[in-house]
Write an enzyme that holds these catalytic residues in place. Structure first.
Site, PDB file in Angstrom:
ATOM      1  N   ILE A  55      60.247  22.388   3.648  1.00  0.00           N
ATOM      2  CA  ILE A  55      60.967  21.390   4.440  1.00  0.00           C
ATOM      3  C   ILE A  55      62.373  21.313   3.851  1.00  0.00           C
ATOM      4  CG2 ILE A  55      58.965  20.070   5.228  1.00  0.00           C
ATOM      5  CD1 ILE A  55      59.397  18.058   3.057  1.00  0.00           C
ATOM      6  N   ASP A  56      63.340  20.957   4.684  1.00  0.00           N
ATOM      7  CA  ASP A  56      64.744  20.953   4.257  1.00  0.00           C
ATOM      8  C   ASP A  56      64.964  20.026   3.066  1.00  0.00           C
ATOM      9  OD1 ASP A  56      65.217  22.610   6.386  1.00  0.00           O
ATOM     10  OD2 ASP A  56      66.196  21.094   7.634  1.00  0.00           O
ATOM     11  N   THR A  57      66.001  20.327   2.312  1.00  0.00           N
ATOM     12  CA  THR A  57      66.375  19.494   1.156  1.00  0.00           C
ATOM     13  C   THR A  57      66.529  18.034   1.554  1.00  0.00           C
ATOM     14  OG1 THR A  57      67.467  21.328   0.029  1.00  0.00           O
ATOM     15  CG2 THR A  57      68.174  19.107  -0.574  1.00  0.00           C
TER      16      THR A  57
END
Length: 220
Positions: A55-57
């Site tokens: 999942i994105d930062t």
């Protein structure tokens, strides 16, 4: 004990509540990452756990970790076979004209020297499907539930921008980056079926930056 909240734990899996702003892998420029916590997340096991997906930062919430290589392989196949149920919540920089729908836009990666890389909707890209519905509206922003069928990079972010015509609040790549300190996307729940065992099921509470905007998550 680790300071990363653990939402689910058994002999082959952990689901953690990843904080927003913490990258899974060490950035090239250095700095903090989830890798810093792997030793603590052993929780008595010999091996550190391994992330099954990404999942994105900026995205907070449910992240599945496998506690051994065999589990990693099985869980990765469940993602590949689209057996994993994922529920995301996001705050939109606007309010859609309809209350629910499905976005089907293929996605492709592009890059340029000035802007770096990003994903775009492209007919020759990888098929991507996101189901969405509006849960609430406050001050010109809408809280949306997303149930993606596919798991493409930046899928929900691009589907908002290209499919709904408005980006997620705070998104600096697909929007103007204004209105919030980060891209307002939260991995609220995950469910992974398993042969001969109860499914992995976890729910991550709504983060403070969502509740600060007045939103609550009271719906399944």
């Amino acid at each position: 004990m680790t300071n990363i909240p653990i939402l689910f734990e058994d002999g082959e899996a952990l689901v953690i509540d990843k904080p927003a702003g913490l990258p899974i892998e060490r950035p090239r420029r250095g700095g903090a990452s989830l890798e810093d916590h792997f030793e603590q997340l052993k929780l008595g096991f010999q091996r550190p756990p391994m992330p099954v997906h990404r999942i994105d930062t900026d995205t907070s919430g449910c992240l599945l970790l496998a506690r051994n290589p065999k589990a990693l392989k099985r869980f990765a196949k469940a993602f590949e076979d689209r057996l994993v149920e994922k529920r995301y919540l996001g705050v939109l920089a606007g309010v859609p004209s309809t209350s629910e729908g499905t976005i089907e836009l293929s996605l492709s990666k592009i890059s340029s020297a000035e802007k770096g890389w990003r994903m775009i909707a492209a007919k020759k890209g990888k098929p991507s499907i996101t189901h969405w519905r509006v849960l609430a509206e406050i001050d010109g922003h809408a809280l949306l539930e997303f149930r993606p069928e596919t798991g493409r990079t930046h899928q929900i972010r691009v589907h908002c921008q290209a499919g709904l015509g408005m980006s997620l609040l705070g998104d600096p790549v697909y929007g103007n980056g204004k209105g919030a300190p980060r891209t307002m996307l939260h991995a609220a729940a995950i469910g992974v079926p398993r042969d001969g065992k109860p499914p992995i099921a976890a729910t991550a509470p709504l983060p403070r930056d969502f509740t600060a905007l007045g939103f609550v998550d009271g719906q399944d």
